[in-house]
Design a protein around this motif. Structure first.
Motif, short mmCIF file in Angstrom:
data_model
loop_
_atom_site.label_atom_id
_atom_site.label_comp_id
_atom_site.label_asym_id
_atom_site.label_seq_id
_atom_site.Cartn_x
_atom_site.Cartn_y
_atom_site.Cartn_z
N UNK A 1 0.78 -1.23 0.00
CA UNK A 1 0.00 0.00 0.00
C UNK A 1 0.82 1.28 0.00
N UNK A 2 2.11 1.18 0.04
CA UNK A 2 2.96 2.38 0.08
C UNK A 2 2.82 3.17 -1.23
N UNK A 3 2.82 4.47 -1.10
CA UNK A 3 2.76 5.34 -2.28
C UNK A 3 3.86 6.38 -2.16
N UNK A 4 4.00 7.18 -3.19
CA UNK A 4 5.02 8.23 -3.20
C UNK A 4 4.69 9.20 -2.07
N UNK A 5 5.66 9.47 -1.19
CA UNK A 5 5.38 10.40 -0.09
C UNK A 5 4.94 11.76 -0.64
#
Length: 130
Positions: free
Chosen positions: A50-54
């Protein structure tokens, strides 16, 4: 001496396997991060489902501080898939701008080792339901 590789990304980096009912993780024998160990790399897998571009100063600063603390020769960044899947449907240009802002903050951070290389990795092509 092994060179150390820090892999930062989303579920593609983590090795998430969506096929089991509750999800799971692909075996190390097929995860791209684990396969690199066979080529003499010491790999740190920092993939998160689920990580996305900060985005936003707080999120960027948190990610930058975390990456600056890790000792590695090379950092790979493979993000953007989850960004494109958001209900707001950002354009590829918006995702690229967000990535540029994040990487610029990283490269100019006080704790960033200027000798460390960054490899920006594109996610593999995907199709819904595949």
């Amino acid at each position: 001496m092994c060179r150390r590789l820090l892999c930062y990304g989303d579920s593609n980096t983590y090795g998430y396997d969506p096929c089991p009912y509750l999800g799971g993780r692909y075996p190390e024998s097929v995860r791209w991060t684990a396969l690199l160990r066979g080529y003499g790399w010491d790999v740190i897998n920092r993939g998160e489902n689920g990580c996305s571009i900060p985005r936003g100063d707080c999120e960027i600063n948190t990610a930058v501080q975390s990456l600056c603390r890790e000792e590695a020769d090379i950092l790979t960044v493979m993000l953007g898939s989850n960004d494109l899947l958001q209900p707001s449907r950002p354009s590829a240009r918006e995702c690229a701008d967000r990535m540029e802002r994040f990487l610029t903050a990283l490269l100019h951070a006080d704790g960033w080792d200027k000798s460390r290389k960054i490899l920006l990795v594109a996610s593999p092509p995907m199709a819904l339901g595949a």
